[in-house]
Design an enzyme around this catalytic site. Sequence first.
Site, PDB file in Angstrom:
ATOM      1  N   LYS A  11       4.654  -7.490   5.878  1.00 17.25           N
ATOM      2  CA  LYS A  11       3.919  -6.396   6.532  1.00 17.25           C
ATOM      3  C   LYS A  11       4.734  -5.842   7.707  1.00 17.25           C
ATOM      4  O   LYS A  11       5.961  -5.903   7.684  1.00 17.25           O
ATOM      5  CB  LYS A  11       2.527  -6.867   6.965  1.00 17.25           C
ATOM      6  CG  LYS A  11       1.769  -7.574   5.836  1.00 17.25           C
ATOM      7  CD  LYS A  11       0.312  -7.674   6.105  1.00 17.25           C
ATOM      8  CE  LYS A  11      -0.336  -8.576   5.076  1.00 17.25           C
ATOM      9  NZ  LYS A  11      -1.771  -8.455   5.039  1.00 17.25           N
ATOM     10  N   GLU A  97      -4.185  -2.334   2.346  1.00 15.62           N
ATOM     11  CA  GLU A  97      -4.081  -1.734   3.689  1.00 15.62           C
ATOM     12  C   GLU A  97      -3.690  -0.263   3.580  1.00 15.62           C
ATOM     13  O   GLU A  97      -4.072   0.553   4.422  1.00 15.62           O
ATOM     14  CB  GLU A  97      -3.085  -2.544   4.538  1.00 15.62           C
ATOM     15  CG  GLU A  97      -3.722  -3.870   4.964  1.00 15.62           C
ATOM     16  CD  GLU A  97      -2.754  -5.023   5.129  1.00 15.62           C
ATOM     17  OE1 GLU A  97      -1.535  -4.797   5.214  1.00 15.62           O
ATOM     18  OE2 GLU A  97      -3.236  -6.178   5.165  1.00 15.62           O
ATOM     19  N   GLY A 173      -5.915 -11.553   4.642  1.00 16.50           N
ATOM     20  CA  GLY A 173      -5.773 -11.779   6.076  1.00 16.50           C
ATOM     21  C   GLY A 173      -7.041 -12.293   6.742  1.00 16.50           C
ATOM     22  O   GLY A 173      -7.160 -12.262   7.962  1.00 16.50           O
TER      23      GLY A 173
HETATM   24  C1  PEP Z   1      -1.257  -9.361   1.496  1.00 17.26           C
HETATM   25  O1  PEP Z   1      -1.084  -8.713   2.507  1.00 17.26           O
HETATM   26  O2  PEP Z   1      -0.850  -8.931   0.406  1.00 17.26           O
HETATM   27  C2  PEP Z   1      -1.930 -10.655   1.598  1.00 17.26           C
HETATM   28  C3  PEP Z   1      -2.279 -11.260   0.498  1.00 17.26           C
HETATM   29  O3  PEP Z   1      -2.156 -11.124   2.873  1.00 17.26           O
HETATM   30  P1  PEP Z   1      -2.680 -12.603   3.277  1.00 17.26           P
HETATM   31  O4  PEP Z   1      -1.920 -13.592   2.428  1.00 17.26           O
HETATM   32  O5  PEP Z   1      -2.357 -12.726   4.732  1.00 17.26           O
HETATM   33  O6  PEP Z   1      -4.133 -12.636   2.985  1.00 17.26           O
END
Ligand code: PEP
Length: 249
Positions: A11, A97, A173
Amino acid sequence: MRRAMVLGNWKMNGRRADAVAWARAGAALAVALPGIDVGVLPACVHLAAAREAAQGSPLLLGAQNLAAWSDGAYTGEVSGAMLADCGASHVLVGHSERRHVLGESDAVVAEKFERAQAAGLVPVLCLGETLDEREAGSTEAVVLRQLDAVLARCGIASLARAVIAYEPVWAIGTGRTASPAQAQEVHACLRSAIAKRDAMLASLVRILYGGSVKGSNAAQLFAQADIDGGLIGGASLVPDEFAAICRAA
Ligand code: PEP
């Protein structure tokens, strides 16, 4: 037999030095685990540094987004061709996102999918429902709608050069993971929808799970018949945790 894949989505995190350290750790993992595909998705400004740090290793490099256009007068955008030129082989399209924070529609995601393939990149198509959609019982309808938007534009054959990632929005997240059974149910639904159009492709396409995957829950998720690995956010920034997830795959 589908080859397992684990991709780390960094990210909008890290500085150049972090990208170099994380890419070195990823490269060592990719060398140590030749039976799976390991990849990392840095912010595009760190792609070149990550490529240099991972040079000579089988670590895959990808980007997190691309422009819906090819090169031209689109200030601030980065084209698929530019990403490929910096060493990316893969690119996320339709991450939640981008759909929910930045307002990308199914149509825009489909355009980006097409652009990625035109630039020689493998799109990693992210699909997933919100908590409200799950509670309303529309999980399958939502992910199939998101998939259909891409197939309507690019055709079923486009999946031969793509990866799918099921990522329930409520699990990203949040520390809240889909149970292995919940994830498997959606993966199986996606695979059977693809099989109705092309059974061979359905048996070959990799469907990754993403959403709060950690070293402690990865093995159970990856043991499911239709889960072919993971798309990892937060845990990919912690080398020991990412390594545990890759080993589980
Ligand atoms: C992602 O951003 O694709 C994701 C799965 O994030 P996290 O593993 O932090 O939930």
